[in-house]
Design an enzyme around this catalytic site. Sequence first.
Site, PDB file in Angstrom:
ATOM      1  CE  LYS A  64      -3.815  -2.354   1.997  1.00 48.69           C
ATOM      2  NZ  LYS A  64      -4.789  -2.531   3.056  1.00 48.69           N
ATOM      3  CG  ASN A  85      -7.728   0.607  -0.276  1.00 45.26           C
ATOM      4  OD1 ASN A  85      -7.972   1.746  -0.688  1.00 45.26           O
ATOM      5  ND2 ASN A  85      -8.666  -0.200   0.186  1.00 45.26           N
ATOM      6  CG  ASP A 100      -7.815  -0.313   3.540  1.00 46.72           C
ATOM      7  OD1 ASP A 100      -8.557  -1.169   3.048  1.00 46.72           O
ATOM      8  OD2 ASP A 100      -6.602  -0.225   3.278  1.00 46.72           O
ATOM      9  N   GLY A 123       1.183  -0.918  10.397  1.00 50.81           N
ATOM     10  CA  GLY A 123       1.380  -0.911   8.947  1.00 50.81           C
ATOM     11  C   GLY A 123       0.449   0.061   8.244  1.00 50.81           C
ATOM     12  N   GLY A 124       0.244  -0.191   6.961  1.00 54.45           N
ATOM     13  CA  GLY A 124      -0.543   0.710   6.124  1.00 54.45           C
ATOM     14  C   GLY A 124      -1.978   0.887   6.607  1.00 54.45           C
ATOM     15  N   GLY A 229     -12.851  -9.637   9.514  1.00 60.57           N
ATOM     16  CA  GLY A 229     -12.589  -8.645   8.480  1.00 60.57           C
ATOM     17  C   GLY A 229     -13.631  -8.554   7.377  1.00 60.57           C
TER      18      GLY A 229
END
Length: 264
Positions: A64, A85, A100, A123-124, A229
């Site tokens: 990303k 993304n 996201d 992270g991203g 998720g």
Amino acid sequence: MHKKFAIFGDPVEHSLSPLIHNCAFIELGFNAHYYKIHLKDGSKLKETFLNEKLSGANITVPHKEAAYAASDHLDPFAKKVGAVNTLVLKDGELYGYNTDAPGFLRSIAKFENIESILILGAGGTTKATSVILKEEGYSVSILNRSAKRLESFIEQGFECATFESFTPKQYDLIVNMTSAGLKDDSLPAPKEILEPLLKNAKAAVDIIYGKETPFLKLAKSYNLPISDGEDMLIAQAVLAFDYFTDHQYNLEEIDSIMSSVLKE
Ligand code: NDP
């Protein structure tokens, strides 16, 4: 004209994005298909995108930040978070978006009385969601395995710790935003750290989808309300699809097609 879309990642085999995007293309009569591209070297992202003659793409772990660097234009939110993304090609140039964080916000809306959030991972996705969560008024802390990625969060004023420097306290929501448990069976932090956190939390979220991760199993053993998720996956995919198809469909209609595919 038939259009091509893809998801770039490493790993990418697990991705459900081709399934939900292709079903929505078919159901809505949009002339396109969507497939997976296993990309090891993020610096090859733009070259591969153009060689494959794609009209758009989604980007997952660990590219990303590479997608951010590959974008010729960034929407204000992607710029703010430093991660992309979703890429769309317009007039030969790449436009980068981040869908996201809005997806994540929607996936935690069902939990009640959440004020403090501990995010595992830096992270991203943490970059993208932490900013929007803070803006929404949540108190956000970040715990990461190593110190390097915490630097930018410390600069932004987030409370941050590594496993070694962490001082336990109570958080309402514990979120796994690492990739631990995605291709292995590891927990995102040592069990001794996670157990008291989960014991005192009101809910837990793992943004990894398609499997019950060790983190989610542990959270369930404390009878916590949980979310995996899938909700976030659908919400970010709906928004990406909206960019891919240049806003010509109703968001709720896209959402209902994608949700029904995943529930089947
Ligand atoms: P990044 O690669 O940008 O960051 C990975 C993070 O995970 C880093 O903080 C890294 O720590 C940490 N990490 C990796 N392995 C371990 C481990 N074994 N133990 C502890 N920490 C670990 O990933 P992203 O932010 O892009 O994505 C994270 C996860 O979220 C992925 O699993 C991805 O599939 C999922 N995801 C799901 C979405 C959905 O729609 N449901 C949307 C976006 C992402 P360190 O700095 O120490 O290396």
